[in-house]
Design a protein around this motif. Structure first.
Motif, PDB file in Angstrom:
ATOM      1  N   CYS A  21     -12.676 -26.279 -98.171  1.00  8.24           N
ATOM      2  CA  CYS A  21     -12.511 -25.152 -97.857  1.00  8.24           C
ATOM      3  C   CYS A  21     -13.442 -24.218 -98.363  1.00  8.24           C
ATOM      4  CB  CYS A  21     -10.988 -24.609 -97.960  1.00  8.24           C
ATOM      5  SG  CYS A  21      -9.838 -25.570 -96.675  1.00  8.24           S
ATOM      6  N   ILE A  24     -16.642 -24.006 -96.628  1.00 10.19           N
ATOM      7  CA  ILE A  24     -16.530 -23.493 -95.239  1.00 10.19           C
ATOM      8  C   ILE A  24     -16.494 -21.958 -95.382  1.00 10.19           C
ATOM      9  CG2 ILE A  24     -14.842 -23.256 -93.161  1.00 10.19           C
ATOM     10  CD1 ILE A  24     -14.058 -26.451 -93.938  1.00 10.19           C
ATOM     11  N   SER A  36     -20.808 -24.442 -93.049  1.00  7.13           N
ATOM     12  CA  SER A  36     -19.627 -24.447 -92.651  1.00  7.13           C
ATOM     13  C   SER A  36     -19.144 -25.557 -91.353  1.00  7.13           C
ATOM     14  CB  SER A  36     -19.117 -23.185 -91.997  1.00  7.13           C
ATOM     15  OG  SER A  36     -19.186 -22.124 -93.115  1.00  7.13           O
ATOM     16  N   PHE A  40     -16.484 -28.503 -92.332  1.00  3.84           N
ATOM     17  CA  PHE A  40     -15.356 -28.703 -91.294  1.00  3.84           C
ATOM     18  C   PHE A  40     -15.440 -30.126 -90.683  1.00  3.84           C
ATOM     19  CE2 PHE A  40     -13.377 -28.263 -87.348  1.00  3.84           C
ATOM     20  CZ  PHE A  40     -11.960 -27.744 -87.891  1.00  3.84           C
ATOM     21  N   SER A  44     -12.430 -32.490 -91.238  1.00  5.44           N
ATOM     22  CA  SER A  44     -11.809 -33.311 -90.123  1.00  5.44           C
ATOM     23  C   SER A  44     -11.701 -34.894 -90.256  1.00  5.44           C
ATOM     24  CB  SER A  44     -12.370 -33.011 -88.937  1.00  5.44           C
ATOM     25  OG  SER A  44     -12.469 -31.655 -88.527  1.00  5.44           O
TER      26      SER A  44
END
Length: 129
Positions: A21, A24, A36, A40, A44
């Motif tokens: 995070c 990101i 980012s 991400f 995922s």
């Protein structure tokens, strides 16, 4: 077929969340959108991997990802906190010993129910939990 999900340690979520995070948010803050988007995407993929860790009992087979273990060949189940890489999202694990020298570390959420289900199929399993 009975499916058991993996137990997940809370600290694992915090570590992975923090590691992914931060880049990101930093990428959005500095307008580095590719960074980012990359992090991400990686986050995922890790989430999808976490969701796919399940332990299935199908007849006389224990299926863990692509590994199929004949439950009748399981010799022993014991508690362990071994941190070796395995299909387990918690360090509160059990080791399943099967065949002659094979062993796999797993962390079913409902441990007692999981072991009871295995014992119904193979009552000769030695349990040290």
């Amino acid at each position: 077929m009975t499916v058991y999900k993996s137990k997940i340690d809370w600290w694992l979520i915090i570590v992975i969340g923090g590691l992914f995070c931060y880049p990101i948010v930093e990428g959005i803050r500095t307008k580095e959108y590719l960074m980012s988007l990359t992090f991400f995407g990686l986050l995922s993929l890790i989430f999808l991997m976490f969701k796919s860790i399940k332990y299935k009992i199908d007849g006389q087979l224990l299926i863990i990802w692509w590994v199929k273990i004949d439950i009748m060949k399981i010799k022993k189940i014991y508690s362990t906190n071994n941190p070796l890489s395995s299909p387990a999202l918690s360090l509160d694990r059990i080791a399943v010993t099967y065949n002659t020298f094979d062993e796999i570390l797993i962390s079913p959420k409902n441990r007692a129910e999981f072991i009871a289900e295995l014992l119904k199929i193979n009552p000769n399993i030695v349990v040290e939990v």
